[in-house]
Design a protein around this motif. Structure first.
Motif, PDB file in Angstrom:
ATOM      1  N   LEU A   8       0.803  -1.217   0.000  1.00  0.00           N
ATOM      2  CA  LEU A   8       0.000   0.000   0.000  1.00  0.00           C
ATOM      3  C   LEU A   8       0.838   1.269   0.000  1.00  0.00           C
ATOM      4  CD1 LEU A   8      -2.588  -1.156   2.690  1.00  0.00           C
ATOM      5  CD2 LEU A   8      -2.824  -1.259   0.205  1.00  0.00           C
ATOM      6  N   ASP A   9       2.148   1.167  -0.166  1.00  0.00           N
ATOM      7  CA  ASP A   9       2.996   2.350  -0.017  1.00  0.00           C
ATOM      8  C   ASP A   9       3.093   3.213  -1.265  1.00  0.00           C
ATOM      9  OD1 ASP A   9       4.647   0.872  -1.616  1.00  0.00           O
ATOM     10  OD2 ASP A   9       6.378   0.942  -0.299  1.00  0.00           O
ATOM     11  N   GLY A  10       2.454   2.841  -2.369  1.00  0.00           N
ATOM     12  CA  GLY A  10       2.410   3.703  -3.539  1.00  0.00           C
ATOM     13  C   GLY A  10       3.416   3.401  -4.623  1.00  0.00           C
ATOM     14  N   ASN A  11       4.292   2.432  -4.445  1.00  0.00           N
ATOM     15  CA  ASN A  11       5.278   2.083  -5.465  1.00  0.00           C
ATOM     16  C   ASN A  11       4.868   0.838  -6.250  1.00  0.00           C
ATOM     17  OD1 ASN A  11       7.108   4.139  -4.965  1.00  0.00           O
ATOM     18  ND2 ASN A  11       7.990   3.037  -3.244  1.00  0.00           N
ATOM     19  N   ASN A  12       3.589   0.586  -6.379  1.00  0.00           N
ATOM     20  CA  ASN A  12       3.143  -0.670  -6.964  1.00  0.00           C
ATOM     21  C   ASN A  12       2.172  -0.467  -8.122  1.00  0.00           C
ATOM     22  OD1 ASN A  12       4.608  -2.262  -5.150  1.00  0.00           O
ATOM     23  ND2 ASN A  12       3.063  -1.928  -3.592  1.00  0.00           N
ATOM     24  N   GLN A  13       2.532   0.359  -9.076  1.00  0.00           N
ATOM     25  CA  GLN A  13       1.695   0.526 -10.250  1.00  0.00           C
ATOM     26  C   GLN A  13       1.810  -0.705 -11.146  1.00  0.00           C
ATOM     27  OE1 GLN A  13       3.989   2.839  -9.309  1.00  0.00           O
ATOM     28  NE2 GLN A  13       2.654   4.449  -8.511  1.00  0.00           N
ATOM     29  N   ALA A  14       0.742  -0.988 -11.894  1.00  0.00           N
ATOM     30  CA  ALA A  14       0.691  -2.198 -12.724  1.00  0.00           C
ATOM     31  C   ALA A  14       1.773  -2.198 -13.796  1.00  0.00           C
ATOM     32  CB  ALA A  14      -0.688  -2.345 -13.354  1.00  0.00           C
ATOM     33  N   TRP A  15       2.092  -1.052 -14.357  1.00  0.00           N
ATOM     34  CA  TRP A  15       3.091  -1.023 -15.424  1.00  0.00           C
ATOM     35  C   TRP A  15       4.467  -1.434 -14.905  1.00  0.00           C
ATOM     36  CZ3 TRP A  15       7.304   2.206 -15.127  1.00  0.00           C
ATOM     37  CH2 TRP A  15       7.231   3.265 -14.212  1.00  0.00           C
ATOM     38  N   LEU A  76      15.226  -9.163  -9.530  1.00  0.00           N
ATOM     39  CA  LEU A  76      15.569  -8.530  -8.252  1.00  0.00           C
ATOM     40  C   LEU A  76      16.062  -7.099  -8.443  1.00  0.00           C
ATOM     41  CD1 LEU A  76      17.343 -11.318  -6.181  1.00  0.00           C
ATOM     42  CD2 LEU A  76      15.129 -10.279  -5.759  1.00  0.00           C
ATOM     43  N   LEU A  77      16.912  -6.892  -9.444  1.00  0.00           N
ATOM     44  CA  LEU A  77      17.418  -5.546  -9.700  1.00  0.00           C
ATOM     45  C   LEU A  77      16.313  -4.601 -10.171  1.00  0.00           C
ATOM     46  CD1 LEU A  77      20.821  -6.380 -11.425  1.00  0.00           C
ATOM     47  CD2 LEU A  77      20.460  -5.434  -9.146  1.00  0.00           C
ATOM     48  N   LEU A  78      15.424  -5.098 -11.014  1.00  0.00           N
ATOM     49  CA  LEU A  78      14.322  -4.258 -11.494  1.00  0.00           C
ATOM     50  C   LEU A  78      13.351  -3.920 -10.370  1.00  0.00           C
ATOM     51  CD1 LEU A  78      13.647  -5.868 -14.979  1.00  0.00           C
ATOM     52  CD2 LEU A  78      14.473  -3.544 -14.540  1.00  0.00           C
ATOM     53  N   VAL A  79      13.091  -4.870  -9.484  1.00  0.00           N
ATOM     54  CA  VAL A  79      12.221  -4.584  -8.350  1.00  0.00           C
ATOM     55  C   VAL A  79      12.874  -3.543  -7.446  1.00  0.00           C
ATOM     56  CG1 VAL A  79      11.319  -5.570  -6.200  1.00  0.00           C
ATOM     57  CG2 VAL A  79      10.927  -6.736  -8.359  1.00  0.00           C
ATOM     58  N   LYS A  80      14.172  -3.678  -7.239  1.00  0.00           N
ATOM     59  CA  LYS A  80      14.879  -2.702  -6.402  1.00  0.00           C
ATOM     60  C   LYS A  80      14.826  -1.320  -7.039  1.00  0.00           C
ATOM     61  CE  LYS A  80      19.207  -1.736  -4.204  1.00  0.00           C
ATOM     62  NZ  LYS A  80      20.277  -2.265  -3.467  1.00  0.00           N
ATOM     63  N   TRP A  81      15.013  -1.245  -8.347  1.00  0.00           N
ATOM     64  CA  TRP A  81      15.065   0.032  -9.032  1.00  0.00           C
ATOM     65  C   TRP A  81      13.677   0.655  -9.213  1.00  0.00           C
ATOM     66  CZ3 TRP A  81      14.139   1.038 -14.541  1.00  0.00           C
ATOM     67  CH2 TRP A  81      14.465   2.336 -14.902  1.00  0.00           C
ATOM     68  N   LEU A  82      12.718  -0.128  -9.682  1.00  0.00           N
ATOM     69  CA  LEU A  82      11.387   0.408  -9.981  1.00  0.00           C
ATOM     70  C   LEU A  82      10.508   0.562  -8.740  1.00  0.00           C
ATOM     71  CD1 LEU A  82      10.440  -1.431 -13.279  1.00  0.00           C
ATOM     72  CD2 LEU A  82      10.906   0.990 -12.991  1.00  0.00           C
ATOM     73  N   LYS A  84      11.543   0.522  -5.571  1.00  0.00           N
ATOM     74  CA  LYS A  84      12.274   1.100  -4.437  1.00  0.00           C
ATOM     75  C   LYS A  84      12.252   0.178  -3.222  1.00  0.00           C
ATOM     76  CE  LYS A  84      12.756   5.044  -6.675  1.00  0.00           C
ATOM     77  NZ  LYS A  84      12.902   4.686  -8.052  1.00  0.00           N
ATOM     78  N   ARG A  85      12.544  -1.093  -3.466  1.00  0.00           N
ATOM     79  CA  ARG A  85      12.581  -2.095  -2.404  1.00  0.00           C
ATOM     80  C   ARG A  85      14.016  -2.584  -2.220  1.00  0.00           C
ATOM     81  NH1 ARG A  85       7.806  -1.129  -1.049  1.00  0.00           N
ATOM     82  NH2 ARG A  85       6.030  -2.214  -1.917  1.00  0.00           N
ATOM     83  N   LYS A  86      14.342  -2.964  -1.013  1.00  0.00           N
ATOM     84  CA  LYS A  86      15.624  -3.588  -0.738  1.00  0.00           C
ATOM     85  C   LYS A  86      15.491  -5.089  -0.954  1.00  0.00           C
ATOM     86  CE  LYS A  86      17.002  -0.106   2.559  1.00  0.00           C
ATOM     87  NZ  LYS A  86      17.332   0.203   3.942  1.00  0.00           N
ATOM     88  N   PHE A  87      16.652  -5.740  -1.101  1.00  0.00           N
ATOM     89  CA  PHE A  87      16.657  -7.173  -1.378  1.00  0.00           C
ATOM     90  C   PHE A  87      15.907  -7.962  -0.312  1.00  0.00           C
ATOM     91  CE2 PHE A  87      18.775 -11.295  -0.758  1.00  0.00           C
ATOM     92  CZ  PHE A  87      18.421 -11.883  -1.959  1.00  0.00           C
ATOM     93  N   HIS A  88      16.178  -7.686   0.949  1.00  0.00           N
ATOM     94  CA  HIS A  88      15.542  -8.461   2.014  1.00  0.00           C
ATOM     95  C   HIS A  88      14.046  -8.157   2.120  1.00  0.00           C
ATOM     96  CE1 HIS A  88      15.667  -4.870   4.437  1.00  0.00           C
ATOM     97  NE2 HIS A  88      16.970  -4.855   4.416  1.00  0.00           N
ATOM     98  N   GLN A  89      13.607  -6.984   1.656  1.00  0.00           N
ATOM     99  CA  GLN A  89      12.171  -6.705   1.640  1.00  0.00           C
ATOM    100  C   GLN A  89      11.460  -7.540   0.582  1.00  0.00           C
ATOM    101  OE1 GLN A  89      12.364  -2.470   1.048  1.00  0.00           O
ATOM    102  NE2 GLN A  89      11.642  -2.091   3.138  1.00  0.00           N
ATOM    103  N   VAL A  90      12.127  -7.794  -0.523  1.00  0.00           N
ATOM    104  CA  VAL A  90      11.528  -8.608  -1.580  1.00  0.00           C
ATOM    105  C   VAL A  90      11.450 -10.064  -1.138  1.00  0.00           C
ATOM    106  CG1 VAL A  90      11.821  -9.431  -3.938  1.00  0.00           C
ATOM    107  CG2 VAL A  90      12.326  -7.059  -3.382  1.00  0.00           C
ATOM    108  N   ILE A  91      12.506 -10.555  -0.529  1.00  0.00           N
ATOM    109  CA  ILE A  91      12.572 -11.953  -0.129  1.00  0.00           C
ATOM    110  C   ILE A  91      11.757 -12.222   1.125  1.00  0.00           C
ATOM    111  CG2 ILE A  91      14.148 -13.780   0.642  1.00  0.00           C
ATOM    112  CD1 ILE A  91      14.418 -13.086  -2.285  1.00  0.00           C
TER     113      ILE A  91
END
Length: 128
Positions: A8-15, A76-82, A84-91
Motif C-alpha cells: 500500500l505504499d504507492g510504489n506498486n503501479q501495474a506497469w 531482483l534488480l528491477l524490483v529494487k530500481w522500480l 524502491k525495495r531492498k533485497f531483504h524486503q523482496v525476499i
C-alpha cells in the motif's frame, strides 16, 4: 512496516509489474542463452547431448541453468530500481533475513535425503 502493508505504499503501479516480468524474463533468457548458443554453434552438433558437443555434462548443466539465474537477478534488480525495495524486503518482508528458518529448512532436507540414501542403499547396494 509489515509485509502485506508494503503493498500500500504507492510504489506498486501495474506497469512496473509488467516491466519487471516481461523485461526480466525476456532479457534474462536472451542473455543467459548466449553462452550456450556460442558453445552449441562451435560444436556444429544439432542435439543437446553435451558429450557430443565436447562439453562436460556439469558445465552443460550450468549453461542450461544460467538463463534462469540471470532472469532471477534481473527481476531482483528491477524490483529494487522500480519499486524502491531492498533485497531483504523482496525476499522476506522484514528488516532482515531470518537465517534460522533457512538453516532449519536445510537441516530438515538434509535429514530427509540421508534417510532416503540409506534406504536406497539397503534396497540396492549395487546401484551406488
Amino acid at each position: 512496516m509489515k509485509f502485506l502493508e508494503q503493498g500500500l505504499d504507492g510504489n506498486n503501479q501495474a506497469w512496473k509489474f509488467i516491466i519487471v516480468i516481461v523485461l526480466g524474463f525476456v532479457l534474462g533468457q536472451f542473455l543467459g542463452a548466449i553462452p550456450f548458443l556460442f558453445y552449441a554453434g562451435q560444436s556444429g552438433v544439432q542435439t543437446l547431448n553435451f558429450v557430443e558437443m565436447g562439453l562436460d555434462p556439469n558445465f552443460g548443466l550450468v549453461l542450461m541453468i544460467l538463463p534462469f539465474a540471470i532472469s532471477f537477478l534481473l527481476c531482483l534488480l528491477l524490483v529494487k530500481w522500480l519499486h524502491k525495495r531492498k533485497f531483504h524486503q523482496v525476499i522476506n518482508g522484514g528488516s532482515d533475513i531470518r537465517w534460522n528458518r533457512i538453516w532449519y529448512a536445510v537441516a530438515v532436507w538434509s535429514i530427509l535425503m540421508i534417510v532416503y540414501l540409506i534406504f536406497e542403499y539397503l534396497i540396492d547396494p549395487g546401484n551406488f
